[in-house]
Write an enzyme that holds these catalytic residues in place. Structure first.
Site, mmCIF file in Angstrom:
data_model
loop_
_atom_site.group_PDB
_atom_site.id
_atom_site.type_symbol
_atom_site.label_atom_id
_atom_site.label_comp_id
_atom_site.label_asym_id
_atom_site.label_seq_id
_atom_site.Cartn_x
_atom_site.Cartn_y
_atom_site.Cartn_z
ATOM 1 N N SER A 1 34.276 39.008 61.661
ATOM 2 C CA SER A 1 34.544 37.700 62.269
ATOM 3 C C SER A 1 36.014 37.566 62.634
ATOM 4 C CB SER A 1 34.182 36.623 61.253
ATOM 5 O OG SER A 1 34.662 35.370 61.686
ATOM 6 N N TYR B 1 34.331 32.145 52.973
ATOM 7 C CA TYR B 1 33.507 32.925 53.904
ATOM 8 C C TYR B 1 34.369 33.996 54.593
ATOM 9 C CZ TYR B 1 31.977 34.057 58.605
ATOM 10 O OH TYR B 1 31.720 34.717 59.760
ATOM 11 N N LYS C 1 34.508 38.431 54.550
ATOM 12 C CA LYS C 1 34.559 39.361 55.696
ATOM 13 C C LYS C 1 35.803 40.250 55.597
ATOM 14 C CE LYS C 1 30.826 38.029 57.698
ATOM 15 N NZ LYS C 1 29.671 38.901 57.879
HETATM 16 C C1 UD1 Z 1 34.138 29.307 61.960
HETATM 17 C C2 UD1 Z 1 34.875 30.601 61.817
HETATM 18 C C3 UD1 Z 1 34.073 31.723 62.403
HETATM 19 C C4 UD1 Z 1 32.687 31.731 61.835
HETATM 20 C C5 UD1 Z 1 32.036 30.403 62.103
HETATM 21 C C6 UD1 Z 1 30.657 30.386 61.484
HETATM 22 C C7 UD1 Z 1 37.270 30.343 61.845
HETATM 23 C C8 UD1 Z 1 38.482 30.281 62.696
HETATM 24 N N1 UD1 Z 1 36.150 30.526 62.490
HETATM 25 O O1 UD1 Z 1 34.165 28.979 63.294
HETATM 26 O O2 UD1 Z 1 34.695 32.938 62.124
HETATM 27 O O3 UD1 Z 1 31.925 32.773 62.368
HETATM 28 O O4 UD1 Z 1 32.818 29.390 61.518
HETATM 29 O O5 UD1 Z 1 30.376 29.260 60.781
HETATM 30 O O6 UD1 Z 1 37.286 30.209 60.645
HETATM 31 N N2 UD1 Z 1 33.967 20.868 65.529
HETATM 32 C C9 UD1 Z 1 33.941 19.493 65.690
HETATM 33 N N3 UD1 Z 1 32.852 18.810 65.222
HETATM 34 C C10 UD1 Z 1 31.792 19.423 64.610
HETATM 35 C C11 UD1 Z 1 31.831 20.844 64.456
HETATM 36 C C12 UD1 Z 1 32.946 21.527 64.921
HETATM 37 O O7 UD1 Z 1 34.863 18.885 66.237
HETATM 38 O O8 UD1 Z 1 30.839 18.748 64.200
HETATM 39 C C13 UD1 Z 1 35.118 21.622 66.084
HETATM 40 C C14 UD1 Z 1 35.917 22.400 65.048
HETATM 41 O O9 UD1 Z 1 36.938 21.623 64.515
HETATM 42 C C15 UD1 Z 1 36.421 23.570 65.914
HETATM 43 C C16 UD1 Z 1 35.298 23.799 66.926
HETATM 44 O O10 UD1 Z 1 34.575 22.582 66.967
HETATM 45 O O11 UD1 Z 1 37.583 23.199 66.615
HETATM 46 C C17 UD1 Z 1 34.348 24.926 66.556
HETATM 47 O O12 UD1 Z 1 33.899 24.738 65.224
HETATM 48 P P1 UD1 Z 1 32.681 25.580 64.605
HETATM 49 O O13 UD1 Z 1 31.587 25.676 65.598
HETATM 50 O O14 UD1 Z 1 32.365 25.008 63.266
HETATM 51 O O15 UD1 Z 1 33.251 27.036 64.441
HETATM 52 P P2 UD1 Z 1 34.631 27.544 63.794
HETATM 53 O O16 UD1 Z 1 35.052 26.690 62.676
HETATM 54 O O17 UD1 Z 1 35.586 27.814 64.891
#
Ligand code: UD1
Length: 283
Positions: free
Chosen positions: A66, A91, A95
């Site tokens: 990841s 998590y 990895k």
């Molecule tokens: C994280 C991990 C990634 C992992 C993935 C799986 C990091 C940088 N990345 O991805 O390696 O494979 O989780 O779970 O640690 N967001 C919102 N509202 C929501 C959900 C998300 O605003 O309800 C925003 C988050 O703040 C982020 C983006 O959307 O900016 C993506 O979030 P998400 O889809 O949860 O993935 P990551 O956290 O990037």
């Protein structure tokens, strides 16, 4: 994966040339609440697999890693040579620890031939709408959540922070279509089956970052839906921006993501609307 005898039985019954290892838990938030579960599943699972592979002389492995192994980036885009290890969640640490373990075993025994693929943010679904992501826990990634709001299963999307140093203040990620991710594995498999590598690491992304607000807006536009949202505080452990330098995978694996962000939104929505209850039968 936690039962070595079961894995051993599979290897004893079949003639296996290579293994792609996908089986792990991946919810960042959950991993902070249940660290032992994550260490148990993710670490013991791969250790059992490696023990069985070694016993049966199967040394070709493609491992799902990841982008989280990079931690908070000091510069963007991220290349495979950038520092790994300064990670804010359990998590991600599983990895990272596994990557380090794979480096050690491939140093100790030159038979190992391993590619670890560092996924950026996989989204989308199979174009048929028959295979997709069906979150069963309260820890949901962004696209499934957007989609659940659009279909009316959740009232509103919470955006975690609008004060990041990005074009609109929301977090930037490199979203990659899950089918591009799939072809990336085939490219990796071809590589390990044709060459002696030891161990190699590749970023799988598109090389382009999108903010949360941009993703919502594209999702609304291509699918003709509304996604109400509210701005909330930043999520603990979140990173501001992350996107990949994908040139190494392009050169070495002859692989490049071809699906657009619009394809990702369209295909996810097709899966969601054809299967409003995911894999569960209608209640
Ligand atoms: C994280 C991990 C990634 C992992 C993935 C799986 C990091 C940088 N990345 O991805 O390696 O494979 O989780 O779970 O640690 N967001 C919102 N509202 C929501 C959900 C998300 O605003 O309800 C925003 C988050 O703040 C982020 C983006 O959307 O900016 C993506 O979030 P998400 O889809 O949860 O993935 P990551 O956290 O990037």
């Amino acid at each position: 994966m936690l039962n070595l005898d079961s894995i051993d039985e599979i290897f004893s019954k079949h003639s296996i040339n290579a293994v792609i290892h996908f089986a792990a838990m991946k919810a960042v938030g959950e991993s902070m609440q249940l660290p032992l579960l994550y260490y148990k599943n993710n670490m013991i699972g791969i250790i059992n697999l490696l023990i069985a592979m070694e016993k049966y002389h199967v040394y070709n492995l493609v491992f799902s890693s990841s982008c989280t192994v990079y931690g908070e980036p000091s510069k963007l885009p991220l290349t495979e040579y950038d520092h790994t290890g300064n990670i804010s969640n359990v998590y991600g640490r599983t990895k990272y620890f596994i990557e380090e373990m794979l480096k050690d075993i491939s140093k100790a025994d030159l038979n190992w031939n391993i590619i670890a693929l560092r996924y950026f943010n996989p989204v989308g679904a199979h174009v048929s709408g028959k295979i997709g992501e069906d979150p069963t826990k309260k820890f949901t990634n962004l696209m499934p959540y957007i989609s659940q709001v659009a279909i009316g299963k959740k009232p509103v999307l919470e955006i975690y922070g609008s004060d990041y140093d990005t074009v609109d203040g929301t977090g930037v990620r490199d979203y990659i279509h899950v089918m591009d991710l799939a072809t990336g594995h085939i490219a990796a498999l071809k590589k390990i089956m044709s060459e002696r590598l030891g161990i190699k690491f590749y970023n799988l992304g598109t090389g382009k970052g999108w903010t949360v607000l941009q993703l919502i807006s594209i999702f609304e536009k291509v699918n003709k839906v509304k996604v109400p949202f509210v701005i909330k505080a930043r999520r603990v452990g979140d990173i501001s921006s992350m996107y990949a330098d994908v040139s190494l995978a392009e050169t070495d694996l002859k692989w490049k993501a071809s699906r657009t962000i619009e394809d990702m939104c369209r295909d996810f929505w097709r899966w969601q609307t054809l299967n409003p209850n995911g894999y569960k039968t209608k209640l």
